[in-house]
Design a protein around this motif. Structure first.
Motif, PDB file in Angstrom:
ATOM      1  N   TRP A 197     -12.954 -13.167  -1.012  1.00  0.00           N
ATOM      2  CA  TRP A 197     -11.757 -13.031  -0.179  1.00  0.00           C
ATOM      3  C   TRP A 197     -11.405 -11.554   0.020  1.00  0.00           C
ATOM      4  O   TRP A 197     -10.958 -11.150   1.086  1.00  0.00           O
ATOM      5  CB  TRP A 197     -10.587 -13.788  -0.819  1.00  0.00           C
ATOM      6  N   PHE A 198     -11.611 -10.746  -0.993  1.00  0.00           N
ATOM      7  CA  PHE A 198     -11.268  -9.323  -0.919  1.00  0.00           C
ATOM      8  C   PHE A 198     -12.174  -8.553   0.043  1.00  0.00           C
ATOM      9  O   PHE A 198     -11.834  -7.447   0.458  1.00  0.00           O
ATOM     10  CB  PHE A 198     -11.292  -8.686  -2.312  1.00  0.00           C
ATOM     11  N   ASP A 199     -13.307  -9.125   0.418  1.00  0.00           N
ATOM     12  CA  ASP A 199     -14.234  -8.453   1.329  1.00  0.00           C
ATOM     13  C   ASP A 199     -13.651  -8.230   2.715  1.00  0.00           C
ATOM     14  O   ASP A 199     -14.132  -7.370   3.461  1.00  0.00           O
ATOM     15  CB  ASP A 199     -15.537  -9.254   1.466  1.00  0.00           C
ATOM     16  N   GLN A 200     -12.617  -8.995   3.083  1.00  0.00           N
ATOM     17  CA  GLN A 200     -12.026  -8.861   4.415  1.00  0.00           C
ATOM     18  C   GLN A 200     -11.028  -7.702   4.504  1.00  0.00           C
ATOM     19  O   GLN A 200     -10.450  -7.467   5.561  1.00  0.00           O
ATOM     20  CB  GLN A 200     -11.360 -10.170   4.828  1.00  0.00           C
ATOM     21  N   TRP A 201     -10.852  -6.980   3.429  1.00  0.00           N
ATOM     22  CA  TRP A 201      -9.882  -5.888   3.387  1.00  0.00           C
ATOM     23  C   TRP A 201     -10.594  -4.547   3.281  1.00  0.00           C
ATOM     24  O   TRP A 201     -11.484  -4.375   2.452  1.00  0.00           O
ATOM     25  CB  TRP A 201      -8.928  -6.074   2.205  1.00  0.00           C
ATOM     26  N   GLU A 202     -10.175  -3.597   4.105  1.00  0.00           N
ATOM     27  CA  GLU A 202     -10.689  -2.229   4.038  1.00  0.00           C
ATOM     28  C   GLU A 202      -9.704  -1.406   3.211  1.00  0.00           C
ATOM     29  O   GLU A 202      -8.573  -1.156   3.644  1.00  0.00           O
ATOM     30  CB  GLU A 202     -10.831  -1.652   5.441  1.00  0.00           C
ATOM     31  N   ILE A 203     -10.138  -1.006   2.051  1.00  0.00           N
ATOM     32  CA  ILE A 203      -9.262  -0.303   1.116  1.00  0.00           C
ATOM     33  C   ILE A 203      -9.029   1.122   1.592  1.00  0.00           C
ATOM     34  O   ILE A 203      -9.964   1.826   1.971  1.00  0.00           O
ATOM     35  CB  ILE A 203      -9.874  -0.316  -0.300  1.00  0.00           C
ATOM     36  N   ASP A 204      -7.757   1.523   1.573  1.00  0.00           N
ATOM     37  CA  ASP A 204      -7.396   2.897   1.895  1.00  0.00           C
ATOM     38  C   ASP A 204      -7.852   3.790   0.743  1.00  0.00           C
ATOM     39  O   ASP A 204      -7.479   3.561  -0.404  1.00  0.00           O
ATOM     40  CB  ASP A 204      -5.873   3.035   2.070  1.00  0.00           C
ATOM     41  N   GLU A 205      -8.664   4.755   1.052  1.00  0.00           N
ATOM     42  CA  GLU A 205      -9.161   5.687   0.041  1.00  0.00           C
ATOM     43  C   GLU A 205      -8.542   7.058   0.290  1.00  0.00           C
ATOM     44  O   GLU A 205      -8.262   7.398   1.423  1.00  0.00           O
ATOM     45  CB  GLU A 205     -10.687   5.792   0.115  1.00  0.00           C
ATOM     46  N   PRO A 206      -8.344   7.870  -0.704  1.00  0.00           N
ATOM     47  CA  PRO A 206      -8.549   7.522  -2.102  1.00  0.00           C
ATOM     48  C   PRO A 206      -7.379   6.689  -2.615  1.00  0.00           C
ATOM     49  O   PRO A 206      -6.287   6.709  -2.042  1.00  0.00           O
ATOM     50  CB  PRO A 206      -8.587   8.890  -2.782  1.00  0.00           C
ATOM     51  N   LEU A 207      -7.620   5.982  -3.699  1.00  0.00           N
ATOM     52  CA  LEU A 207      -6.540   5.244  -4.334  1.00  0.00           C
ATOM     53  C   LEU A 207      -5.555   6.246  -4.913  1.00  0.00           C
ATOM     54  O   LEU A 207      -5.958   7.278  -5.453  1.00  0.00           O
ATOM     55  CB  LEU A 207      -7.074   4.362  -5.465  1.00  0.00           C
ATOM     56  N   VAL A 208      -4.294   5.945  -4.752  1.00  0.00           N
ATOM     57  CA  VAL A 208      -3.291   6.822  -5.360  1.00  0.00           C
ATOM     58  C   VAL A 208      -3.346   6.636  -6.870  1.00  0.00           C
ATOM     59  O   VAL A 208      -3.932   5.675  -7.352  1.00  0.00           O
ATOM     60  CB  VAL A 208      -1.874   6.527  -4.806  1.00  0.00           C
ATOM     61  N   GLY A 209      -2.746   7.539  -7.602  1.00  0.00           N
ATOM     62  CA  GLY A 209      -2.783   7.507  -9.056  1.00  0.00           C
ATOM     63  C   GLY A 209      -2.211   6.236  -9.634  1.00  0.00           C
ATOM     64  O   GLY A 209      -2.058   5.238  -8.938  1.00  0.00           O
ATOM     65  N   PRO A 210      -1.878   6.259 -10.895  1.00  0.00           N
ATOM     66  CA  PRO A 210      -1.370   5.056 -11.543  1.00  0.00           C
ATOM     67  C   PRO A 210      -0.205   4.447 -10.756  1.00  0.00           C
ATOM     68  O   PRO A 210       0.656   5.160 -10.241  1.00  0.00           O
ATOM     69  CB  PRO A 210      -0.900   5.560 -12.908  1.00  0.00           C
ATOM     70  N   ALA A 211      -0.210   3.131 -10.655  1.00  0.00           N
ATOM     71  CA  ALA A 211       0.859   2.427  -9.952  1.00  0.00           C
ATOM     72  C   ALA A 211       2.180   2.672 -10.675  1.00  0.00           C
ATOM     73  O   ALA A 211       2.248   2.585 -11.896  1.00  0.00           O
ATOM     74  CB  ALA A 211       0.556   0.930  -9.903  1.00  0.00           C
ATOM     75  N   SER A 212       3.206   3.002  -9.915  1.00  0.00           N
ATOM     76  CA  SER A 212       4.513   3.239 -10.532  1.00  0.00           C
ATOM     77  C   SER A 212       5.623   2.818  -9.582  1.00  0.00           C
ATOM     78  O   SER A 212       5.483   2.921  -8.365  1.00  0.00           O
ATOM     79  CB  SER A 212       4.673   4.717 -10.906  1.00  0.00           C
ATOM     80  N   TYR A 213       6.687   2.317 -10.161  1.00  0.00           N
ATOM     81  CA  TYR A 213       7.865   1.936  -9.394  1.00  0.00           C
ATOM     82  C   TYR A 213       8.888   3.049  -9.552  1.00  0.00           C
ATOM     83  O   TYR A 213       9.263   3.393 -10.668  1.00  0.00           O
ATOM     84  CB  TYR A 213       8.443   0.609  -9.897  1.00  0.00           C
ATOM     85  N   GLU A 214       9.323   3.626  -8.454  1.00  0.00           N
ATOM     86  CA  GLU A 214      10.281   4.725  -8.510  1.00  0.00           C
ATOM     87  C   GLU A 214      11.688   4.204  -8.273  1.00  0.00           C
ATOM     88  O   GLU A 214      11.988   3.650  -7.218  1.00  0.00           O
ATOM     89  CB  GLU A 214       9.921   5.783  -7.470  1.00  0.00           C
ATOM     90  N   MET A 215      12.514   4.392  -9.263  1.00  0.00           N
ATOM     91  CA  MET A 215      13.912   3.965  -9.188  1.00  0.00           C
ATOM     92  C   MET A 215      14.677   4.893  -8.240  1.00  0.00           C
ATOM     93  O   MET A 215      14.334   6.050  -8.063  1.00  0.00           O
ATOM     94  CB  MET A 215      14.556   4.013 -10.579  1.00  0.00           C
ATOM     95  N   GLY A 216      15.718   4.352  -7.628  1.00  0.00           N
ATOM     96  CA  GLY A 216      16.634   5.163  -6.848  1.00  0.00           C
ATOM     97  C   GLY A 216      16.458   5.096  -5.352  1.00  0.00           C
ATOM     98  O   GLY A 216      17.305   5.581  -4.609  1.00  0.00           O
ATOM     99  N   HIS A 217      15.377   4.478  -4.871  1.00  0.00           N
ATOM    100  CA  HIS A 217      15.164   4.390  -3.425  1.00  0.00           C
ATOM    101  C   HIS A 217      15.870   3.187  -2.819  1.00  0.00           C
ATOM    102  O   HIS A 217      16.254   3.215  -1.654  1.00  0.00           O
ATOM    103  CB  HIS A 217      13.671   4.328  -3.089  1.00  0.00           C
ATOM    104  N   ASP A 218      16.007   2.131  -3.584  1.00  0.00           N
ATOM    105  CA  ASP A 218      16.633   0.897  -3.122  1.00  0.00           C
ATOM    106  C   ASP A 218      17.342   0.275  -4.317  1.00  0.00           C
ATOM    107  O   ASP A 218      16.712  -0.349  -5.169  1.00  0.00           O
ATOM    108  CB  ASP A 218      15.569  -0.047  -2.555  1.00  0.00           C
TER     109      ASP A 218
END
Length: 146
Positions: free
Chosen positions: A109-130
């Motif tokens: 299923w993942f083959d149908q997606w073109e991944i945006d490169e490069p991957l950004v660093g570690p996933a993080s949720y930034e408080m304060g935007h919403d």
């Protein structure tokens, strides 16, 4: 020096399922759901993945990355997490015949997606935007820590 915690697929799956259940519970209890989460799981993959990514990285030493991708045929975009060779998708059920939580090596299923490169660093949720989404995140974290 911090000890590196090894992640197993089973641990990632268990945490991801608990996270998804917590999100559903919190959103179900709100009198007003934040507009960026009001169609959960549809259209929430980025926000929800960032939240889970932060939680996982807090526990597992910043080894979880956010993946952003566009559909090969121009049918939208999607976001999920990656930890080594494991894909973590907790909003997959917005698509036909996909599980709510997928934690495993990427299937076809993942083959149908073109991944945006490069991957950004570690996933993080930034408080304060919403602030409304921040309250959801904090409530989910509180549930997971109980």
């Amino acid at each position: 020096m911090n000890e590196v915690v090894e992640l197993s697929r089973e641990e990632l799956l268990a945490l991801s399922v608990r996270f998804r259940e917590a999100v559903e519970k919190i959103l179900g209890e709100l009198s007003r759901v934040p507009s960026n989460l009001d169609r959960f799981p549809r259209g929430c993959c980025g926000q929800i993945s960032w939240m889970l990514g932060q939680i996982l990285n807090d526990r597992f030493d910043d080894r979880v990355l956010y993946v952003s991708a566009n559909h090969c045929e121009g049918n939208g975009s999607h976001g999920w997490l990656r930890c080594g060779n494991i894909a973590i998708d907790v909003t997959g059920d917005q698509f036909t015949d996909r599980p709510a939580v997928f934690v495993d090596a990427p299937d076809s299923w993942f083959d149908q997606w073109e991944i945006d490169e490069p991957l950004v660093g570690p996933a993080s949720y930034e408080m304060g935007h919403d602030l409304d989404s921040d309250r959801v995140y904090e409530s989910v974290c509180a549930l997971l820590n109980n």
